[in-house]
Design a protein around this motif. Structure first.
Motif, PDB file in Angstrom:
ATOM      1  N   ASN A   1      36.296  32.929  43.495  1.00 12.96           N
ATOM      2  CA  ASN A   1      37.176  33.687  44.387  1.00 12.96           C
ATOM      3  C   ASN A   1      37.000  35.201  44.222  1.00 12.96           C
ATOM      4  N   CYS A   2      37.062  35.689  42.966  1.00 14.97           N
ATOM      5  CA  CYS A   2      37.004  37.139  42.753  1.00 14.97           C
ATOM      6  C   CYS A   2      35.822  37.561  41.878  1.00 14.97           C
TER       7      CYS A   2
ATOM      8  N   CYS B   1      40.990  31.328  36.307  1.00 15.91           N
ATOM      9  CA  CYS B   1      40.601  32.727  36.301  1.00 15.91           C
ATOM     10  C   CYS B   1      41.707  33.600  35.704  1.00 15.91           C
TER      11      CYS B   1
ATOM     12  N   CYS C   1      42.782  36.258  38.966  1.00 13.12           N
ATOM     13  CA  CYS C   1      43.477  35.805  40.180  1.00 13.12           C
ATOM     14  C   CYS C   1      44.087  34.413  40.029  1.00 13.12           C
TER      15      CYS C   1
ATOM     16  N   CYS D   1      34.405  33.320  38.341  1.00  9.09           N
ATOM     17  CA  CYS D   1      35.358  32.862  39.354  1.00  9.09           C
ATOM     18  C   CYS D   1      34.740  32.897  40.756  1.00  9.09           C
TER      19      CYS D   1
HETATM   20 ZN   LIG Z   1      39.331  35.019  40.094  1.00  9.27          ZN
END
Ligand SMILES: [Zn+2]
Length: 113
Positions: A91-92, A73, A76, A89
């Protein structure tokens, strides 16, 4: 069909390598075809026998590695596996990333007799 041109160029490259060392036949061929390379493996295996019929690869044992798609990513720096190049991504949720694996389309090793 894209796979047809991929296989045709593989055969051509292998033939050149065999000619270079005046080999007789190819025993084993190792390929790396990433999941994000755009090559459809069912089509690949469909055209393969037709493309090697009667040439230097007709008795060759074929080994294909298919590396998973992987990305990092850009926001992040999470590394994650992807199936499509537009996956975001986990995660984000950012869509911005660098593809770090899975686009391979290459001949890894040729065993020539
Ligand atoms: Zn990310």
């Amino acid at each position: 069909m894209h796979e047809l041109s991929v296989v045709t160029s593989i055969v051509k490259i292998v033939q050149q390598e065999v000619d270079k060392i005046k080999g007789k036949s190819v025993l084993e061929l190792y390929l790396e075809i990433g999941k994000l390379s755009g090559v459809e493996m069912s089509s690949f295996y469909f055209v393969w026998p037709q493309c090697i019929n009667g040439n230097i690869l007709s008795n060759t044992k074929l080994f294909v590695e298919e590396p998973e798609g992987k990305a990092r990513c850009a926001e992040c720096e999470t590394e994650f596996y992807i199936e499509k190049s537009f996956d975001s991504c986990p995660n984000c949720k950012s869509p911005f990333k660098e593809i770090i694996a899975g686009r391979e389309l290459k001949i890894k090793k040729i065993i020539i007799k």
